[in-house]
Structure formats: structure tokens, C-alpha cells
Design a protein around this motif. Structure first.
Motif, mmCIF file in Angstrom:
data_model
loop_
_atom_site.group_PDB
_atom_site.id
_atom_site.type_symbol
_atom_site.label_atom_id
_atom_site.label_comp_id
_atom_site.label_asym_id
_atom_site.label_seq_id
_atom_site.Cartn_x
_atom_site.Cartn_y
_atom_site.Cartn_z
ATOM 1 N N LEU A 88 25.151 -0.854 -53.812
ATOM 2 C CA LEU A 88 24.921 -1.554 -52.848
ATOM 3 C C LEU A 88 23.929 -2.649 -52.842
ATOM 4 O O LEU A 88 24.010 -3.554 -52.379
ATOM 5 N N ALA A 89 23.072 -2.535 -53.940
ATOM 6 C CA ALA A 89 21.897 -3.636 -54.283
ATOM 7 C C ALA A 89 21.445 -4.243 -53.171
ATOM 8 O O ALA A 89 21.465 -5.402 -52.885
ATOM 9 N N LEU A 90 20.905 -3.394 -52.281
ATOM 10 C CA LEU A 90 20.277 -3.614 -50.917
ATOM 11 C C LEU A 90 18.989 -4.449 -51.161
ATOM 12 O O LEU A 90 17.854 -4.470 -52.247
ATOM 13 N N PRO A 91 18.617 -5.818 -50.497
ATOM 14 C CA PRO A 91 17.741 -6.732 -50.966
ATOM 15 C C PRO A 91 16.300 -5.972 -50.738
ATOM 16 O O PRO A 91 15.443 -6.346 -51.426
ATOM 17 N N LYS A 92 16.313 -5.046 -49.843
ATOM 18 C CA LYS A 92 14.930 -4.593 -49.528
ATOM 19 C C LYS A 92 14.341 -3.491 -50.655
ATOM 20 O O LYS A 92 13.250 -3.421 -50.970
ATOM 21 N N LEU A 93 15.379 -3.157 -51.498
ATOM 22 C CA LEU A 93 14.947 -2.630 -52.981
ATOM 23 C C LEU A 93 14.756 -3.292 -54.080
ATOM 24 O O LEU A 93 14.742 -2.536 -55.165
ATOM 25 N N ASP A 94 14.834 -4.576 -54.028
ATOM 26 C CA ASP A 94 14.748 -5.417 -55.377
ATOM 27 C C ASP A 94 13.244 -5.951 -55.620
ATOM 28 O O ASP A 94 13.009 -6.479 -56.576
ATOM 29 N N TYR A 95 12.366 -5.415 -54.509
ATOM 30 C CA TYR A 95 10.862 -5.798 -54.893
ATOM 31 C C TYR A 95 10.532 -7.039 -55.118
ATOM 32 O O TYR A 95 9.457 -7.751 -55.505
ATOM 33 N N ALA A 96 11.349 -8.160 -54.471
ATOM 34 C CA ALA A 96 10.998 -9.511 -54.646
ATOM 35 C C ALA A 96 9.919 -9.753 -53.757
ATOM 36 O O ALA A 96 9.790 -9.376 -52.521
ATOM 37 N N ARG A 97 8.961 -10.633 -54.233
ATOM 38 C CA ARG A 97 7.609 -10.707 -53.262
ATOM 39 C C ARG A 97 7.574 -11.846 -52.578
ATOM 40 O O ARG A 97 7.893 -13.130 -53.265
ATOM 41 N N PRO A 98 7.469 -12.134 -51.255
ATOM 42 C CA PRO A 98 7.428 -13.426 -50.262
ATOM 43 C C PRO A 98 6.151 -14.270 -50.468
ATOM 44 O O PRO A 98 5.916 -15.213 -50.058
ATOM 45 N N ASP A 99 5.133 -13.341 -51.077
ATOM 46 C CA ASP A 99 3.749 -13.676 -50.948
ATOM 47 C C ASP A 99 3.108 -14.271 -52.361
ATOM 48 O O ASP A 99 2.077 -14.469 -52.579
ATOM 49 N N ARG A 100 4.223 -14.129 -53.279
ATOM 50 C CA ARG A 100 3.749 -14.493 -54.699
ATOM 51 C C ARG A 100 4.973 -15.492 -55.324
ATOM 52 O O ARG A 100 6.250 -15.583 -54.736
ATOM 53 N N SER A 101 4.564 -16.186 -56.119
ATOM 54 C CA SER A 101 5.395 -17.105 -57.045
ATOM 55 C C SER A 101 5.756 -16.535 -58.563
ATOM 56 O O SER A 101 5.063 -16.009 -58.776
ATOM 57 N N PRO A 102 6.760 -17.091 -59.057
ATOM 58 C CA PRO A 102 7.137 -16.498 -60.427
ATOM 59 C C PRO A 102 5.944 -16.467 -61.278
ATOM 60 O O PRO A 102 5.800 -15.678 -62.316
#
Length: 652
Positions: A88-102
């Protein structure tokens, strides 16, 4: 806590499949743990010490059947969770951070994904090896009728035993496999227990503690501050209360708050989940080493360093409580954010527009910076006098609020409400220029000193009046008057206007001259009326009594999407490259076929949506109206007021 655990109520909300799968894991694991404990009790305690053995006969057979079913539940739930994460690859489970840059050192959270998968695989292997152990024993003892004749009381193990036999496994092979399986199963189970304090497995205990200790009203009644104390708010990790530190440990990284947050959904650098995880990692780094750093500044959670919380992250919060509402383990995000904001205010680290608004409130008693004498100016367009509650007794004291007094668009709503009360023969009055802003948003910005001054001043004014109840059209004022003023001695019977209107409609104090039978409307739940105070039904019932066709948006009631004005954000201009929460919401409403009217019940919501209906290109199709305006129209008190052309003072 017990109800939440047994019913899995908080886990099933808005994600029933995950909630049911977790229930299978939870109850399957619990039964298997109890089963193992029963064997220990019989073999190691009651048997040797008391000569009492009960693990035989009918008890043993039912025990075997129940545990076989429990194992299927455990494995089935785990398989779904694996499917959910991988396919299902739910976006909420990918741990992408909106408060940090790569390029930031704390951006990468792949370790969380590895931990999640290790957790799932360890549990599922424990479950599978348990069945292998059971099947191997049946193959080994297939010649013993006291075992084989009762094999179907272990249906899964028996089915697997037939598979082993079909593959040519002998009794000796079954005995050897059983021995190896026993060790693998046992070592994995013990390792799982040993890893509890260091992995997400600890949520088994910390989540229970968090649920048991959570405040039932964490966002509607913020913690009071001793202004004479040594410090205000949270700066260092050691400033956090032990309960809030427990909340950090309780987070299961499920991402529900991340998904519900209006700031995160519209591209702002805030995820309630990532904020909690950053604080948890910071606490683990600083507090679990055996001794605190000698440099006190090293304990500060505020800043741009690894796992510190940046000021722009905190100021992105609308304090709408969507995160608190959906959290399955009872984490209180908003109080923690407010405590950190209090420290930012102490340091003077805030948007200039917020600082200006606070200065205007301090000087003039309102965020518009208008002279106090202008507060009741809107009453001059009425053809009747409103009582001065300071000078004569009234049944209802109407606490009008800033936006209802000064915002040009909402002044029309205030006039309509006054006409409704007058036509219904209600004895009411207002405080005129003696009223000051109630301070709800001042407190949520973090300016506790100013808030307490406002609360004490308003209470002093109210105490000098003779009234039975307080009514306000502003959910923000309603919230703090009802929930927070009692801590300062201001205990009143406080109602929101929507509740009073429903009562008057039911009692026929309001006389309707027409119905809105040809209107398709939707209702937006204000956060401070809905989520924070559960005021979902009164406005809807009033709309339905007016005859309108009420169609709900996809996100409604406790899942309503914030307009973006709360937490002082109405005083802060949104960046031009960001979608506003109000625009996101208006686009959702525009998906309703044939929608005529977007109905609100809050002056700040009105302000935000009057802008967004234009910026999203829906101005010609959808009108933004207040419940009060619809009632006044149906009473024939006035023509439906059109939105004001001029911008509000706040917008200017």
C-alpha cells in the motif's frame, strides 16, 4: 485506558483495517503470552511447590485450541501490516520529514523503517516457529494415541504435521526438528523481551501509561503558568514534565497525526509525529547517558541543531488539535508545542505581525489596534438599543469578541444575531467598550502573561455584572471562557450561539417565515467548537430545521480540517508559494455537486474562507454564510448580507 485497549477504539478510527489488524496482533499476542505463563505456573510453581497440576485433560485441550487460534490471529495481523507497509506504501509511513532538508544530518530516518520491519519479522517468526514446534512434536509422537488421537485440538499444528509427513519426515526427524525449533523459538522470544526498552516494542507499556495519564481536555484547557516562577515554558529537555516525556516514548510512529495535520498537508514545516520523534531522540541522546551535559545550553530543545525544534516548525502549528484528537496513544502535542512557544515568546523569537498583534492587544484590548470606544460601533446600525450589561441586569450576557466587533464582514453577522435575539424577546446585553479580547489565541501563541492579564480583567468586569449565562458567537472566546477562566475564578454558564439558536428553534422562540429547501449547503466544523468542545450537533440540527439540504464534506466533525486561523496564525500572512489550509478546505467543499453555500459558525473561519472562496475561483458558485445569517434570512429579519467588498483590518 482499559476501554481503549480492549475496544481498540482509538486504533480503529479513520483506519479500520489497521485497527482490526492490530487487534488480531494484540489479542493473539496477549493470549499466547498468557498461555506461556500458564505453562510456567503449572510446571514451575503450583506443581513443584503445591503438588497442584492442572495443565491436562479438558483444560489442556481447550488451551491448545485457543492458542492455535491466537497464533493464527497474530500471524494474520502481522501479514496485513507487512502488506500495508510494502504494497500500500502509505505516505504517512515513509518517515519523510517536512521540517528538514536532505542535507541535514537528522533528515534520514531509514533506521525507523528497518526497526519496523525487524519488529514485524521477529514477531512473525516467533509465531511460525511455535507452529513448527507443535507440528514436529505431533510427527514425533504420532504413534502415541494419547497425543495423536487428540491432534485436531491443535488444528494448525496438525495440518502442518501432515505436510511434514507428506514430505517424508520420520518420527526421529520430528524429534530433532522439535529440539531445534524449541531453541530457536525460545531464544527469539527471550530476545524480543530483552529488546523491549530499546525498540518500538516498549509501546506495549508506554502506550498504556500515556492513555492512563492523558488529560481528557488537553487542548481546550492549557496548563497554567506561575509567572513568578524561575522559568516559563519548555526550553531544555529537563523542563518537560515526566508525563510529557512519557508521551514521547509512547509514540508508535503510526503517522496518523502527520496525516491529519493541516500545516503538514499544506506544505508547512510541521509534522506532529516528527516533532515528537525529534524530542524523543533528543531526550535519548541527552538523558539516557547516565549524566547530564555540563553545558546547560546543550539541553536546549529549541534551535537548528540535530533533533532540535526550529521556531518555524512551532509557529506553523494552528493548535487545532487534529493531532491530539487522532493519536491512538493519547499524546498531547498541542500543550507541548504551546510550552515551547512560551519560551520563544520569552526570547522574542516570533513573527513581527504576531508581535504587533500582541502589542495592540496589550495597549487597546483588541488585535485590530482599534480604539476601545469603537468596539460597540456595529450596534449603531440597529434600530433598537442593546442593553449595557454593566449597568442593568440581563439574562444573557453576550461576549462579542474581537472579530465579531471589528471585522467588517462579521459585523453583519453580529447585527443579525442581535436582531434574532431581539425578535425572540431575549433579555440580553453586552459589555460595550469594557470588553477585552478573551485571550484564547494569545495563550496559544505562548504569551501567558498577557493572557492572564486579559482573563483577570474580563473576569473583574463580568463579576460586576448581573447575568444568568454567557453567550458568544466566537468559538475561540467560548473555549477559554468555558474551560480556562474557571482556573482564575471566572466560573460561568457559557454557551456558544449555535446551541442557543438550536434551543430557540426547538422551543419556537424563533419564528420562521420561510425555509431553505432549495439550498444545498455544507457545514465546516470550527476546531474550537467541534474538536475542542464536541459542539458538532447544534449547528447541523439548526441548519436542518431551516430546511436546507445538508451534505457533509469528506472531512467533518472530529476529522474536520482547520481553516488555518488558530494558534495566532490569523495574525501571520501565509507565504505566497504555500496552499492555505482554507484553500485546501474550500477545494474539498467544491467537490460537492450543486453546492450553494459553505456554512461556518466562527468569525475567524468566516474571515479565512471569504478569502479562499475567491482565491480558489469559487466565488461565483459558492457563498460563505454564517448559521446566524441563514436563521435571520428565514426569519425575514434582513436580506441575506453579501460579503463586504472592503478587506478586514486584519487583512490590511
Amino acid at each position: 485506558m482499559v476501554k481503549s485497549m480492549l475496544a481498540h477504539k482509538t486504533l480503529k478510527r479513520r483506519d479500520k483495517a489497521a485497527g482490526h489488524a492490530h487487534a488480531l496482533i494484540f489479542f493473539g499476542f496477549a493470549l499466547l503470552f498468557i498461555g506461556t505463563s500458564i505453562i510456567t505456573l503449572d510446571y514451575d510453581i503450583t506443581g513443584p511447590l503445591l503438588g497442584l497440576n492442572f495443565w491436562h485433560g479438558s483444560f489442556y485441550l481447550w488451551f491448545s485450541l485457543v492458542l492455535d487460534i491466537a497464533g493464527v490471529a497474530l500471524i494474520g495481523g502481522l501479514l496485513y501490516m507487512m502488506y500495508r507497509r510494502k504494497w500500500l506504501a502509505l505516505p504517512k509511513l515513509d518517515y519523510a520529514r517536512p521540517d528538514r532538508s536532505p542535507e541535514d544530518p537528522d533528515y534520514d530516518r531509514n533506521s525507523y523503517r528497518r526497526e519496523d520491519w525487524a519488529f514485524l519479522w521477529t514477531l512473525i517468526i516467533i509465531g511460525i516457529t511455535g507452529y513448527v514446534l507443535e507440528a514436529a512434536r505431533l510427527v514425533w509422537l504420532a504413534g502415541d494415541p494419547t497425543v495423536w488421537d487428540y491432534r485436531w485440538w491443535s488444528p494448525v499444528g496438525t495440518a502442518l504435521a501432515y505436510v511434514f509427513q507428506g514430505l517424508g519426515m520420520s518420527a526421529e526427524g520430528g524429534e530433532a526438528l522439535r529440539l531445534y525449533s524449541w531453541w530457536i523459538h525460545g531464544v527469539l522470544a527471550l530476545a524480543f523481551i530483552a529488546l523491549i526498552p530499546f525498540t518500538k516494542v516498549k509501546h506495549i507499556f508506554t502506550a498504556m501509561g500515556s492513555l492512563a495519564l492523558r488529560d481528557p481536555t488537553p487542548s481546550s484547557r492549557l496548563p497554567m503558568v506561575d509567572l513568578e516562577g524561575d522559568k516559563i515554558g519548555y526550553n531544555r529537555i529537563t523542563d518537560f514534565s515526566w508525563k510529557h516525556l512519557l508521551h514521547l516514548d509512547a509514540c508508535t510512529k503510526c503517522g496518523r497525526c502527520h496525516e491529519a495535520c493541516p500545516a503538514n498537508a499544506t506544505g508547512y514545516p510541521l509534522s506532529p509525529r516528527d516533532l515528537v520523534l525529534s524530542l524523543r531522540e533528543f531526550a535519548a541522546d541527552k538523558l539516557e547517558k547516565g549524566s547530564l551535559p555540563k553545558d546547560g545550553d546543550a539541553l536546549s530543545v529549541l534551535g537548528d541543531g540535530p533533533n532540535q525544534i526550529r521556531s518555524e516548525t512551532l509557529w506553523a502549528c494552528r493548535t487545532c488539535s487534529a493531532c491530539v484528537e487522532i493519536c491512538p496513544v493519547g499524546i498531547e502535542h498541542v500543550p507541548m508545542i504551546t510550552e515551547m512557544r512560551r519560551q520563544l515568546v520569552e526570547q522574542g523569537d516570533m513573527e513581527p505581525t504576531v508581535q504587533t498583534a500582541l502589542q495592540q492587544i496589550q495597549k487597546k484590548g483588541n488585535s485590530f489596534g482599534e480604539n476601545k470606544r469603537k468596539r460597540p460601533a456595529w450596534t449603531k446600525k440597529l434600530d433598537f438599543e442593546i442593553k449595557d450589561a454593566r449597568k442593568e441586569p440581563v439574562d444573557i450576557l453576550w461576549f462579542v469578541g474581537d472579530y465579531a466587533s471589528f471585522d467588517p464582514r462579521y459585523q453583519k453577522v453580529s447585527q443579525a444575531f442581535a436582531k434574532i435575539l431581539n425578535a425572540a424577546g431575549i433579555d440580553f446585553g453586552i459589555l460595550f467598550e469594557a470588553e477585552m479580547t478573551a485571550g484564547n489565541d494569545v495563550r496559544r501563541v505562548g504569551e501567558e502573561g498577557l493572557y492572564q492579564h486579559l482573563a483577570e480583567s474580563n473576569i473583574e468586569t463580568l463579576e460586576a455584572c448581573d447575568f444568568q449565562r454567557v453567550v458568544t458567537t466566537d468559538p475561540h472566546s467560548f473555549n477559554t471562557l468555558k474551560n480556562e477562566y474557571p482556573e482564575f475564578g471566572g466560573k460561568y454558564n457559557v454557551q456558544h450561539a449555535s446551541t442557543l439558536i438550536r434551543k430557540m428553534l426547538n422551543s419556537h422562540e424563533i419564528k420562521l417565515k420561510k425555509k431553505l429547501s432549495n439550498n444545498t449547503v455544507t457545514f465546516h466544523d470550527p476546531c474550537h467548537l467541534g474538536r475542542l468542545n464536541k459542539g458538532y450537533d447544534a449547528p447541523r440540527e439548526s441548519i436542518q430545521m431551516l430546511g436546507a439540504n445538508l451534505v457533509e464534506m469528506k472531512r467533518s466533525r472530529d476529522n474536520s480540517f482547520c481553516c488555518g486561523a488558530g494558534g495566532g496564525r490569523i495574525w501571520t500572512p501565509d507565504p505566497v508559494d504555500h496552499e492555505k489550509p482554507s484553500e485546501n478546505r474550500m477545494r474539498e467543499a467544491a467537490e460537492i455537486e450543486g453546492l450553494d453555500t459553505f456554512v461556518v459558525s466562527c468569525p475567524k473561519c468566516m474571515n479565512m474562507f471569504e478569502d479562499s472562496v475567491k482565491s480558489t475561483g469559487n466565488e461565483k458558485n459558492i457563498k460563505v454564510r454564517e448559521v446566524i445569517e441563514l436563521v435571520a434570512e428565514c426569519m425575514g429579519l434582513d436580506d441575506a448580507p453579501e460579503p463586504a467588498d472592503e478587506k478586514s483590518t486584519a487583512e490590511a
